[in-house]
Scaffold this motif. Structure first.
Motif, PDB file in Angstrom:
ATOM      1  N   ASP A 137      46.213  36.752  39.796  1.00 40.32           N
ATOM      2  CA  ASP A 137      46.825  37.678  38.831  1.00 40.32           C
ATOM      3  C   ASP A 137      47.404  38.891  39.562  1.00 40.32           C
ATOM      4  O   ASP A 137      48.524  39.329  39.302  1.00 40.32           O
ATOM      5  N   ILE A 138      46.593  39.423  40.472  1.00 38.10           N
ATOM      6  CA  ILE A 138      47.001  40.646  41.171  1.00 38.10           C
ATOM      7  C   ILE A 138      48.247  40.389  42.017  1.00 38.10           C
ATOM      8  O   ILE A 138      49.200  41.169  42.004  1.00 38.10           O
ATOM      9  N   TRP A 155      35.803  45.318  41.787  1.00 34.53           N
ATOM     10  CA  TRP A 155      35.895  44.466  42.974  1.00 34.53           C
ATOM     11  C   TRP A 155      35.758  45.298  44.246  1.00 34.53           C
ATOM     12  O   TRP A 155      35.109  44.885  45.206  1.00 34.53           O
ATOM     13  N   GLN A 180      39.299  39.298  33.165  1.00 32.53           N
ATOM     14  CA  GLN A 180      38.770  39.827  34.430  1.00 32.53           C
ATOM     15  C   GLN A 180      37.572  40.751  34.209  1.00 32.53           C
ATOM     16  O   GLN A 180      36.686  40.837  35.059  1.00 32.53           O
ATOM     17  N   GLU A 218      50.451  38.126  41.612  1.00 34.28           N
ATOM     18  CA  GLU A 218      51.605  37.899  40.746  1.00 34.28           C
ATOM     19  C   GLU A 218      52.148  39.226  40.208  1.00 34.28           C
ATOM     20  O   GLU A 218      53.356  39.452  40.176  1.00 34.28           O
ATOM     21  N   TRP A 219      51.249  40.105  39.794  1.00 41.58           N
ATOM     22  CA  TRP A 219      51.690  41.378  39.211  1.00 41.58           C
ATOM     23  C   TRP A 219      52.373  42.265  40.251  1.00 41.58           C
ATOM     24  O   TRP A 219      53.343  42.956  39.963  1.00 41.58           O
ATOM     25  N   ARG A 236      44.699  38.902  30.330  1.00 43.72           N
ATOM     26  CA  ARG A 236      44.158  38.577  31.648  1.00 43.72           C
ATOM     27  C   ARG A 236      43.185  39.651  32.127  1.00 43.72           C
ATOM     28  O   ARG A 236      42.155  39.356  32.744  1.00 43.72           O
TER      29      ARG A 236
END
Lengths: 368, 356
Positions: free
Chosen positions: A316-317, B253, B303, A319-320, B299
């Motif tokens: 996701d990261i 994270w 997460q 892609e963003w 999304r």
């Protein structure tokens, strides 16, 4: 982080290491006095008598002791000197082993730009730049230097950039993230103007001593808070760069955020877009929405790479942000080194790997 | 037709003190006199300039008075307007910004007594957070003790950015008092301007100040985890109010990664920080800092790794969304119900007593 763990033995001969660009390597003086030959007599005496006078409280180190000596990998100490101070050791341990084709050096200690005596700041920056050429880039053509500048003095910093502009060994301008004011403010604009003129990216490396608490809520207690907090400091400085209109005023600016992680960028962009839209009459100098500027002008080095609890979220990261904006970095020789073989928490396709590990850096740092 | 937040508990409403004179009847004589003798000014925070678009939605403004200063209008617009059954008042009148501990304590008492008399007594759906003088943890704890008997006070309110990081041990008497009474701690966006609102110096714009609140919350969360507040008070819930939440996954994270590398520095943090945070930290919904189009928010919610974290808020009268769009589109029904009802009830035991 670098104690040896029991692992399944993998014979070195079976490991295929691709050629990479490493966009954050830290060369270091073996001992502080090694910079003296590059300073004039006046500044040699100043260095020995008065020193840096940085905006923190200890002569010989930070008030947050690191996790380990010099914040370095325990195996990165050369036989004589400090981690990152010995080219041949670095070649053997890192550049050759990890097949580094292009290594971007970022000298963050001594933090010349954070010296409060601005004349000394300028003299020390010049000395470190000459030292980088004499001791490093002239001896290993894989290494490219970043121009250390006295960034609290915009004019002097611009003069330092002008001095080195066009020199083949310098690939970017380097400032640190924690400055006396947020980096978008106008005292720093001469730096962006000069970098644009020289067609050099601006690398902003985490750290520095701006003198203010390293959180907006005061001084925290622990090194871990300082380290986690670099991501917040870099969000704040990028917010400043966007809202002050630096990218609008200096459209040639290419900004690389170094060693601050990357996964926070999308949510910061969303927040900026939303609240800019609500109060856009406050910043009429912005012609486009914040994420438009970020997408066009900002790159990020990957180390220390975030590790999502569910690895798939890393996609996701990427892609963003866009894979084309990410530059692989190891942070050699520091303790939180990202190994090019293991650091990326997901399997990227070949094109993405090629972009991340090599091509993005080639085109960013090669295009001049 | 069902309203967008039918049956909800609205966890962030802002009642405005009409002016300093409104507090005079609730101040001790010494401080009541001081208001006129010393010309004490209106204590509105720099964080929300009264006329800034963010500070009030155009249709929620009041001609000639501050938005949020009318109890009947707040009930009608913020509760009736969205179908909420109850709401929590977070009064941002900036007594926490004063330098005098005694003055702050006196004005905090006055604000709380004013809230009880002029808001809670007038609309039985309303609940409030206890305003405390964070300048003195001792006096703050005393104010919690003084007001905790009134069970319409459901939380203790702290500003996001103040003198020292919120995990610091000298502040623990506040957490101790809150935990003793089963009160969550609510941390609301805003600064007392003791330090620059960014960790790299003073910003130039209100927009910049506001965007930076999210980074402020992130560092406060680091402090609360690392100092051990959450380990020391395992039943304490802390609600981040008007903090944004889309930053949470990336933040977790990074924190988790550094905890693995540096946990020897904070050995009392003996579980992965994301687990601690999911157990004890909650977030009010607004502002939703994500694009309305596309699947980014879905999304991010995935997460975040838990459906328990978000609490419905309109942030009335702040202007975070248009019309009836108090909830982002395309939320699954089960999550929607949790955000509106279940999560607030699980977070605020005193609300559960009356509204479950």
């Amino acid at each position: 982080m670098n104690r040896e763990l029991p692992t399944r033995p993998v014979p070195e001969s079976t490991i295929v290491r691709p050629v990479i660009a490493d966009c954050d390597i830290h060369p270091c003086l073996a001992k502080p006095s090694d910079i003296l030959p590059y300073l004039s007599k006046r500044w040699q005496e100043h260095a020995m008598t008065y020193g840096m006078l940085p905006r923190h409280g200890y002569q010989s180190g930070p008030a947050y002791p690191k996790g380990q000596p010099d914040a370095a990998r325990l195996d990165s100490w050369p036989p004589d000197g400090r981690p990152g101070s010995d080219l041949s050791f670095m070649q053997k341990q890192h550049l050759d082993t990890n097949k580094v084709e292009l290594g971007i050096m970022t000298v963050i200690a001594p933090a010349a730009g954070a010296a409060q005596n601005l004349d000394y700041s300028a003299a020390l920056a010049r000395a470190l730049n000459e030292w980088q050429v004499a001791e490093w880039t002239s001896k290993d053509s894989r290494l490219k230097a970043s121009i250390v500048v006295p960034y609290e003095d915009g004019k002097a910093a611009a003069a330092e950039i002008d001095h080195w502009a066009g020199h083949k060994d310098f690939a970017q301008v380097l400032v640190l993230s924690r400055t006396a004011e947020p980096l978008g403010q106008r005292r720093y604009w001469p730096i962006y103007e000069a970098a644009q003129r020289a067609k050099l990216p601006i690398g902003v490396h985490a750290f520095g001593y701006g003198g203010y608490p390293v959180t907006a809520g005061g001084w925290p207690s622990y090194y871990i808070e300082e380290m986690v907090g670099h991501a917040q400091c870099c969000q704040s400085l990028l917010t400043s760069m966007v809202l002050e209109g630096v990218f609008e005023r200096f459209p040639g600016t290419r900004m690389v955020l170094i060693e601050a992680g990357l996964a926070w960028l999308p949510s910061l962009g969303w927040r900026l877009d939303k609240h800019w839209a609500r109060m856009r009459d406050e910043t009429p100098h912005l012609k486009r929405k914040p994420t438009d500027y970020i997408k066009e002008h900002v790159w990020m080095t990957t180390q220390p790479m975030e590790e999502p609890e569910k690895r798939k979220h890393f996609h996701d990261i990427v892609e963003w942000i866009g894979i084309d904006r990410l530059l692989f970095a190891t942070d050699y020789p520091h303790w939180d080194f990202d190994d090019p073989l293991w650091a990326v928490p997901v399997k990227l396709d070949d094109a993405a790997r090629q972009a991340l590990f090599l091509d993005n850096a080639r085109s960013l740092y090669g295009a001049r | 037709m069902s309203l967008p937040a039918q049956g909800a508990i609205d966890c962030d409403l802002h009642p405005a003190v009409p002016g300093i004179a409104s507090l005079v009847p609730y101040l001790d004589p010494q401080w009541a006199d001081a208001v006129s003798q010393r010309g004490v000014h209106d204590l509105e925070s720099t964080s929300y300039p009264l006329r800034a678009p963010l500070s009030s939605r155009p249709d929620w403004r009041i001609q000639g008075a501050k938005a949020g200063s009318d109890v009947a209008q707040l009930g009608k617009q913020a509760l009736d307007g969205f179908g909420a059954r109850a709401g929590i008042l977070n009064c941002l009148y900036a007594v926490t910004t004063l330098f005098s501990e005694d003055m702050a304590a006196a004005f905090a008492r006055a604000v709380n007594d004013w809230l009880a008399a002029e808001w809670l007594d007038r609309d039985p759906r309303l609940r409030a957070s206890i305003v405390v003088p964070i300048q003195s943890p001792m006096l703050a704890a005393a104010e919690i003790e003084r007001r905790a008997g009134d069970r319409r006070f459901v939380q203790v309110l702290l500003p996001c950015l103040s003198d020292q990081p919120l995990g610091r041990r000298s502040l623990w008497p506040i957490y101790e008092a809150a935990a003793r009474h089963g009160l969550p701690i609510g941390i609301h966006a805003g600064s007392t301007y003791r330090h620059p609102v960014t960790p790299v110096g003073w910003p130039s714009y209100v927009t910049e100040d506001y965007v930076n609140q999210a980074q402020g919350f992130q560092t406060q969360l680091t402090s609360l985890v690392c100092e051990g507040v959450l380990s020391k008070f395992p039943n304490l819930k802390i609600v981040l109010i008007e903090s944004g939440f889309t930053w949470l996954p990336a933040y977790l994270w990074r924190l988790h990664k550094y905890w693995r590398g540096l946990r020897m520095e904070i050995p009392w943090v003996d579980r992965p920080p994301p687990n601690i945070i999911r157990d004890q930290i909650r977030f009010t919904l607004q502002p939703v800092d994500a694009p309305v189009d596309g699947d980014a928010l879905q999304r991010v919610l995935d997460q975040m790794g838990s459906d328990d974290l978000l609490l419905y808020s309109s942030d009335y009268p702040h202007w975070q969304f248009e019309g009836q769009d108090a909830l982002p589109p395309r939320l699954p029904d089960s999550l929607r119900r949790k955000i509106l009802i279940d999560n607030p009830l699980m977070t605020y035991p005193r609300i559960k007593e009356d509204f479950a």
